[in-house]
Design an enzyme around this catalytic site. Structure first.
Site, PDB file in Angstrom:
ATOM      1  N   ARG A   1       0.818  -1.234   0.000  1.00  0.00           N
ATOM      2  CA  ARG A   1       0.000   0.000   0.000  1.00  0.00           C
ATOM      3  C   ARG A   1       0.846   1.276   0.000  1.00  0.00           C
ATOM      4  NH1 ARG A   1      -2.711  -3.029   3.929  1.00  0.00           N
ATOM      5  NH2 ARG A   1      -4.467  -4.159   3.045  1.00  0.00           N
TER       6      ARG A   1
ATOM      7  N   LYS B   1       2.048  11.703 -10.730  1.00  0.00           N
ATOM      8  CA  LYS B   1       1.151  10.883 -11.565  1.00  0.00           C
ATOM      9  C   LYS B   1       1.909   9.619 -11.942  1.00  0.00           C
ATOM     10  CE  LYS B   1      -1.971  13.964 -14.053  1.00  0.00           C
ATOM     11  NZ  LYS B   1      -2.333  14.409 -15.411  1.00  0.00           N
TER      12      LYS B   1
ATOM     13  N   GLU C   1       7.566  19.269 -24.145  1.00  0.00           N
ATOM     14  CA  GLU C   1       6.923  19.568 -22.857  1.00  0.00           C
ATOM     15  C   GLU C   1       7.308  20.982 -22.381  1.00  0.00           C
ATOM     16  OE1 GLU C   1       4.533  17.820 -21.527  1.00  0.00           O
ATOM     17  OE2 GLU C   1       4.777  15.767 -22.248  1.00  0.00           O
TER      18      GLU C   1
ATOM     19  N   LYS D   1       5.383  23.726 -12.487  1.00  0.00           N
ATOM     20  CA  LYS D   1       4.560  22.536 -12.230  1.00  0.00           C
ATOM     21  C   LYS D   1       4.305  22.365 -10.734  1.00  0.00           C
ATOM     22  CE  LYS D   1       3.726  17.756 -13.420  1.00  0.00           C
ATOM     23  NZ  LYS D   1       4.072  16.620 -14.266  1.00  0.00           N
TER      24      LYS D   1
ATOM     25  N   GLU E   1      -5.979  17.105 -10.069  1.00  0.00           N
ATOM     26  CA  GLU E   1      -6.446  17.544 -11.378  1.00  0.00           C
ATOM     27  C   GLU E   1      -7.940  17.845 -11.440  1.00  0.00           C
ATOM     28  OE1 GLU E   1      -4.124  15.846 -14.643  1.00  0.00           O
ATOM     29  OE2 GLU E   1      -5.945  15.876 -15.837  1.00  0.00           O
TER      30      GLU E   1
ATOM     31  N   ARG F   1      -4.643  21.984 -12.602  1.00  0.00           N
ATOM     32  CA  ARG F   1      -3.691  20.991 -13.138  1.00  0.00           C
ATOM     33  C   ARG F   1      -4.053  20.547 -14.545  1.00  0.00           C
ATOM     34  NH1 ARG F   1      -0.566  16.014  -9.996  1.00  0.00           N
ATOM     35  NH2 ARG F   1       0.753  15.519 -11.773  1.00  0.00           N
TER      36      ARG F   1
ATOM     37  N   ASN G   1      -2.241  19.682 -19.449  1.00  0.00           N
ATOM     38  CA  ASN G   1      -2.592  18.769 -20.540  1.00  0.00           C
ATOM     39  C   ASN G   1      -2.651  19.464 -21.903  1.00  0.00           C
ATOM     40  OD1 ASN G   1      -2.904  16.592 -18.768  1.00  0.00           O
ATOM     41  ND2 ASN G   1      -4.987  17.223 -18.254  1.00  0.00           N
TER      42      ASN G   1
ATOM     43  N   HIS H   1      -2.365  17.535 -25.112  1.00  0.00           N
ATOM     44  CA  HIS H   1      -2.327  16.109 -24.770  1.00  0.00           C
ATOM     45  C   HIS H   1      -3.545  15.309 -25.224  1.00  0.00           C
ATOM     46  CE1 HIS H   1       1.259  17.128 -22.597  1.00  0.00           C
ATOM     47  NE2 HIS H   1       1.409  15.896 -22.142  1.00  0.00           N
TER      48      HIS H   1
ATOM     49  N   HIS I   1      -2.187  12.351 -27.219  1.00  0.00           N
ATOM     50  CA  HIS I   1      -2.298  10.937 -26.825  1.00  0.00           C
ATOM     51  C   HIS I   1      -2.902  10.105 -27.950  1.00  0.00           C
ATOM     52  CE1 HIS I   1      -2.060  11.496 -22.159  1.00  0.00           C
ATOM     53  NE2 HIS I   1      -0.879  11.429 -22.731  1.00  0.00           N
TER      54      HIS I   1
ATOM     55  N   HIS J   1       5.754   9.781 -27.073  1.00  0.00           N
ATOM     56  CA  HIS J   1       4.849  10.681 -26.364  1.00  0.00           C
ATOM     57  C   HIS J   1       5.167  12.154 -26.679  1.00  0.00           C
ATOM     58  CE1 HIS J   1       2.352  12.172 -23.063  1.00  0.00           C
ATOM     59  NE2 HIS J   1       3.346  12.981 -22.767  1.00  0.00           N
TER      60      HIS J   1
HETATM   61  N1  LIG Z   1       3.608  11.136 -14.989  1.00  0.00           N
HETATM   62  C1  LIG Z   1       3.501  12.229 -15.694  1.00  0.00           C
HETATM   63  O1  LIG Z   1       3.119  13.296 -15.185  1.00  0.00           O
HETATM   64  C2  LIG Z   1       3.869  12.194 -17.159  1.00  0.00           C
HETATM   65  C3  LIG Z   1       4.010  13.393 -17.883  1.00  0.00           C
HETATM   66  C4  LIG Z   1       4.440  13.316 -19.212  1.00  0.00           C
HETATM   67  C5  LIG Z   1       4.705  12.081 -19.786  1.00  0.00           C
HETATM   68  N2  LIG Z   1       4.539  10.946 -19.052  1.00  0.00           N
HETATM   69  C6  LIG Z   1       4.854   9.632 -19.627  1.00  0.00           C
HETATM   70  O2  LIG Z   1       6.243   9.594 -19.883  1.00  0.00           O
HETATM   71  C7  LIG Z   1       6.501   8.674 -20.946  1.00  0.00           C
HETATM   72  C8  LIG Z   1       7.441   9.309 -21.932  1.00  0.00           C
HETATM   73  O3  LIG Z   1       8.654   9.574 -21.272  1.00  0.00           O
HETATM   74  P1  LIG Z   1      10.037   9.620 -22.063  1.00  0.00           P
HETATM   75  O4  LIG Z   1       9.914  10.491 -23.248  1.00  0.00           O
HETATM   76  O5  LIG Z   1      11.094   9.900 -21.067  1.00  0.00           O
HETATM   77  O6  LIG Z   1      10.131   8.140 -22.658  1.00  0.00           O
HETATM   78  P2  LIG Z   1      11.003   6.862 -22.277  1.00  0.00           P
HETATM   79  O7  LIG Z   1      11.000   6.618 -20.843  1.00  0.00           O
HETATM   80  O8  LIG Z   1      10.533   5.780 -23.178  1.00  0.00           O
HETATM   81  O9  LIG Z   1      12.485   7.305 -22.700  1.00  0.00           O
HETATM   82  C9  LIG Z   1      12.759   7.576 -24.051  1.00  0.00           C
HETATM   83  C10 LIG Z   1      13.962   6.780 -24.549  1.00  0.00           C
HETATM   84  O10 LIG Z   1      15.155   7.351 -24.007  1.00  0.00           O
HETATM   85  C11 LIG Z   1      15.961   6.316 -23.426  1.00  0.00           C
HETATM   86  N3  LIG Z   1      16.754   6.963 -22.394  1.00  0.00           N
HETATM   87  C12 LIG Z   1      16.380   7.322 -21.148  1.00  0.00           C
HETATM   88  N4  LIG Z   1      17.344   8.034 -20.553  1.00  0.00           N
HETATM   89  C13 LIG Z   1      18.372   8.096 -21.431  1.00  0.00           C
HETATM   90  C14 LIG Z   1      19.645   8.715 -21.397  1.00  0.00           C
HETATM   91  N5  LIG Z   1      20.054   9.460 -20.371  1.00  0.00           N
HETATM   92  N6  LIG Z   1      20.443   8.587 -22.484  1.00  0.00           N
HETATM   93  C15 LIG Z   1      20.028   7.887 -23.572  1.00  0.00           C
HETATM   94  N7  LIG Z   1      18.825   7.295 -23.677  1.00  0.00           N
HETATM   95  C16 LIG Z   1      17.998   7.417 -22.605  1.00  0.00           C
HETATM   96  C17 LIG Z   1      14.963   5.291 -22.977  1.00  0.00           C
HETATM   97  O11 LIG Z   1      15.548   4.029 -22.835  1.00  0.00           O
HETATM   98  C18 LIG Z   1      13.954   5.321 -24.119  1.00  0.00           C
HETATM   99  O12 LIG Z   1      14.404   4.547 -25.184  1.00  0.00           O
HETATM  100  C19 LIG Z   1       5.146   8.309 -21.534  1.00  0.00           C
HETATM  101  O13 LIG Z   1       4.765   7.037 -21.091  1.00  0.00           O
HETATM  102  C20 LIG Z   1       4.208   9.364 -20.968  1.00  0.00           C
HETATM  103  O14 LIG Z   1       2.885   8.907 -20.847  1.00  0.00           O
HETATM  104  C21 LIG Z   1       4.140  10.980 -17.758  1.00  0.00           C
END
Ligand SMILES: NC(=O)c1ccc[n+]([C@@H]2O[C@H](COP(=O)([O-])OP(=O)(O)OC[C@H]3O[C@@H](n4cnc5c(N)ncnc54)[C@H](O)[C@@H]3O)[C@@H](O)[C@H]2O)c1
Length: 351
Positions: A114, A136, A178, A217, A227, A231, A235, A238, A242, A252
């Site tokens: 939990r 999130k 972003e 943020k 949200e 908040r 989006n 988004h 999405h 993304h």
């Molecule tokens: N929780 C939230 O508030 C929130 C907000 C925005 C996006 N997201 C989520 O985040 C995800 C996208 O995140 P992302 O763009 O980081 O994608 P990701 O985690 O897939 O990373 C992108 C790529 O970069 C590689 N990578 C990571 N760090 C690296 C580094 N230092 N050097 C080289 N390669 C590296 C990863 O292995 C991957 O291939 C989506 O699932 C999206 O829904 C969440």
């Protein structure tokens, strides 16, 4: 090292930004309890020595890289490994990676017994400016993004921009996407980046932007953690983003850029966004898309995108598609359209 506080009813967390955050914070955070690490295969391969230095002897779950692995089966495998490692209520999970690792690792921390303590160490620009902050956590299910998840705040977020040095240009572009979202909400960030899109490869420029975006943020999340109101501003781009992500296979960050492009055009057309300001915002979005150009978006999917937007979790039960859009400098609004109007407006905006 900059330090930002994020205080929510559930937790007062701290976010540290700087090239010295790991050596300054990690030793204290890894002492005194059993630890567990979630990372992905790319990060683990690139930073094996880093893991050896900071997490020697710690159980490390290496998720295959990619959004397609942000799923229930992966979550189950992580939880199973946590149980096998004999973690307790007082144990701590470290999510070291991009947004995928942060989202699924954060959710595993929220669910295990939990809720155990979670530290986010974001390694992509997108995760540093956005996803690691705000609590999130989620996995995708049945073709719907982030549909199963929890709000679960990390106790600390350690943002070390040095990780960005190994990030491919295409991933830098995703993070800048972003940042542009924050520019659409915050006039100071807008002024900081307008006309300076060529500086996005400069680490100190990025570090300043990362700090500014996190501060923005943190304020929004403090005011509205779950949200219900403000908040939703985060989006921007988004809803359509999405949908594009699900049908195009783009990442993304790239999809959100297209989401911002199309939704801003739709908002200008409908008179919801001021034309002169909206065009300046569009110019930034278009230049950002060019940071690492990919093949043009396949617009034959656009009607399928509209259908996907229907299942977006930001929509309410009134059948309308809800988009958070910029309306003037530093101002945003929710722009809702009945589905058929949304579909027609999206097709027009995309061509
Ligand atoms: N929780 C939230 O508030 C929130 C907000 C925005 C996006 N997201 C989520 O985040 C995800 C996208 O995140 P992302 O763009 O980081 O994608 P990701 O985690 O897939 O990373 C992108 C790529 O970069 C590689 N990578 C990571 N760090 C690296 C580094 N230092 N050097 C080289 N390669 C590296 C990863 O292995 C991957 O291939 C989506 O699932 C999206 O829904 C969440």
């Amino acid at each position: 090292m900059e330090s930002i506080t994020l205080k929510t009813p559930s937790l007062e967390g701290r976010i540290y930004v700087g090239t010295d955050v790991i050596e300054n914070r990690l030793p204290a955070l890894t002492q005194g309890q059993k630890n567990f690490v979630v990372t992905d295969s790319n990060v683990y391969a690139l930073y094996s020595q880093w893991f050896k230095k900071w997490f020697d002897g710690v159980e490390i779950f290496v998720l295959p890289a990619g959004e397609e692995n942000k799923t229930f089966p992966s979550l189950y495998a992580i939880l199973e490994k946590m149980t096998g490692a004999g973690l307790h209520r007082t144990s701590r999970l470290f999510a070291v990676g991009g947004g995928v690792v942060g989202d699924i690792g954060g959710l595993a921390a929220a669910l295990y017994m939990r809720g155990i303590s979670c530290v986010q160490i974001p390694t992509t620009l997108l995760a540093q400016v956005d996803s690691s902050v705000g609590g999130k956590t989620a996995v995708d299910l049945g073709g719907v993004k982030n549909v199963v998840g929890a709000f679960y705040q990390p106790c600390e977020v350690l943002v070390d921009p040095t990780f960005l040095q190994t990030l491919p240009a295409r991933e830098i572009k995703c993070g800048v996407g972003e940042i542009v979202k924050y520019a659409a909400l915050n006039s100071e960030i807008f002024d900081l980046i307008e006309g300076k899109e060529d500086k996005f490869i400069n680490l100190s420029f990025l570090t300043k932007l990362i700090t500014d975006c996190i501060c923005h943020k943190a304020k929004v999340v403090e005011a509205d953690e779950k949200e219900g109101g403000e908040r939703r501003s985060l989006n921007v781009g988004h809803t359509t983003g999405h949908a594009v992500e699900l049908t195009s296979g783009l990442s993304h960050g790239e999809s959100v850029l297209y989401g911002m492009l199309f939704e801003t055009r739709m908002a200008i057309e409908a008179g919801v966004c001021e034309k002169e300001y909206g065009e300046r915002l569009l110019a930034i979005v278009e230049k950002t898309i060019q940071i690492a150009p990919n093949a043009p978006l396949d617009l034959s999917h656009i009607e399928a995108d509209a259908e996907k937007a229907r299942s977006d979790k930001k929509n309410a039960d009134d059948g309308k598609i809800k988009m958070s859009v910029a309306k003037a400098k530093g101002k945003w609004t929710v722009f809702s359209l009945p589905f058929e109007e949304y579909k027609a407006a999206l097709v027009k905006a995309a061509y």
